[in-house]
Design an enzyme around this catalytic site. Sequence first.
Site, PDB file in Angstrom:
ATOM      1  N   PRO A   9       0.807  -1.226   0.000  1.00 49.63           N
ATOM      2  CA  PRO A   9       0.000   0.000   0.000  1.00 49.63           C
ATOM      3  C   PRO A   9       0.840   1.276   0.000  1.00 49.63           C
ATOM      4  CG  PRO A   9      -0.951  -1.605   1.497  1.00 49.63           C
ATOM      5  CD  PRO A   9       0.349  -2.181   1.039  1.00 49.63           C
TER       6      PRO A   9
ATOM      7  N   SER B  85       5.965   2.340  -6.874  1.00 51.89           N
ATOM      8  CA  SER B  85       7.140   2.614  -7.690  1.00 51.89           C
ATOM      9  C   SER B  85       8.421   2.578  -6.850  1.00 51.89           C
ATOM     10  CB  SER B  85       6.998   3.979  -8.367  1.00 51.89           C
ATOM     11  OG  SER B  85       5.940   3.960  -9.315  1.00 51.89           O
TER      12      SER B  85
ATOM     13  N   GLU C 261       4.141  -3.784 -13.566  1.00 53.61           N
ATOM     14  CA  GLU C 261       5.499  -4.234 -13.891  1.00 53.61           C
ATOM     15  C   GLU C 261       6.474  -3.052 -13.948  1.00 53.61           C
ATOM     16  OE1 GLU C 261       5.235  -7.123 -13.342  1.00 53.61           O
ATOM     17  OE2 GLU C 261       4.527  -8.446 -14.929  1.00 53.61           O
TER      18      GLU C 261
ATOM     19  N   ARG D 249      18.804   6.673 -16.482  1.00 49.37           N
ATOM     20  CA  ARG D 249      19.950   6.330 -15.638  1.00 49.37           C
ATOM     21  C   ARG D 249      20.979   5.527 -16.416  1.00 49.37           C
ATOM     22  NH1 ARG D 249      16.851   4.520 -10.025  1.00 49.37           N
ATOM     23  NH2 ARG D 249      16.512   6.627  -9.201  1.00 49.37           N
TER      24      ARG D 249
END
Length: 386
Positions: A128, A132, A363, A375
């Site tokens: 919860p 991300s 995903e 990155r």
Amino acid sequence: MTLFALTEDQIAIRDMAAAFAAEKLAPFAVEWDQTKHFPVDVMREAAALGMGGVYVREDVGGSGLSRLDATLIFEALATGCPTVSAFISIHNMSSWMIDAYGSDEQRRRWLPKLATMDFIASYCLTEPGAGSDAAALKTRARRDGDHYVLDGTKQFISGAGTSDLYVVMVRTGEDGPGGISTIVVENGTPGLSFGAEEKKMGWNAQPTRQVNFDGCRVPVENRLGPEGIGFKIAMAGLDGGRLNIAACSLGGAQAALDKSLAYMADRKAFGKRLSDFQALQFKLADMATELEVARTFLWRAASALDEKTPDATRLCAMAKRFGTDAGFMIANEALQLHGGYGYLADYGIEKIVRDLRVHQILEGANEIMRVIIARGMIGRGQGSGT
């Protein structure tokens, strides 16, 4: 596979999955969506054809196929029902984690039944308060002799309440990714429970619930690998999972495009078939081009993961971002081409749109895919092709 062509074996694999989708999934997809039916029996039929352990090794009942082969299978299955294909892909991802990181005893205990889908597996990372930012997960596994005691909650878990095994990322150490381990929890374990089934926009042919742990005692022997590598295991699973979900998006988009072609050849307006209007032909051309570009790049990324190239994770993120965005756009355009009929459940287009929307979120949300891509570029000091 040559750069732009599939082998005869790969074509046969794709055609097998497509035939299964046409016979066993497509005729029932709208009904399953409306009744929220989870077709476990049909998924076991898919597993009998080798689709329950696509890239699990053969010594424990898997098919031992490549990641590229897997993208062909999941795209083909998704032409029949993206929801069912996506769940089978999640099951495969969870099974692979056990195959890749489990001991020989663990592999032989669980994988033969996972390959046949007599056992169904769920992947449990999101919480919860940790979506991300997955490394911030709070579900705790406290060591107590030869057991761990789990406390916490996982959110948005596909198959929860029905699955037999839960591959769970838990905190066994300090904050951050280095304190995370992976534990397999079997259904029926005391202290394991599930929330109410979520009411969702799409993906209605698979259940989504919270998974709750309240003093849940799990044997230490159920841990995959040593303590502290759970985040690595989770991310390795997601590299393949991202390819699979992109493939599911392309399968749904292909089905929507095919439906549009058939509809436009039949539907007339202003005395002409819709397919005779050049403006609509241009729209079809753009949809087909986006689909082919996404598919070609997906194969590129899958090949990189098969070869374990240094840029595989970045390419998987690119394929997921582009494939799921393109898939949703194509399906949404297909709905528009159908006009008011596209908004009706009977035509199956609006279901595809609803199903594919979540692929841009799960995903790893597509915004996070951009973070991974950037990155990788910054770390290498350049953004040119490889």
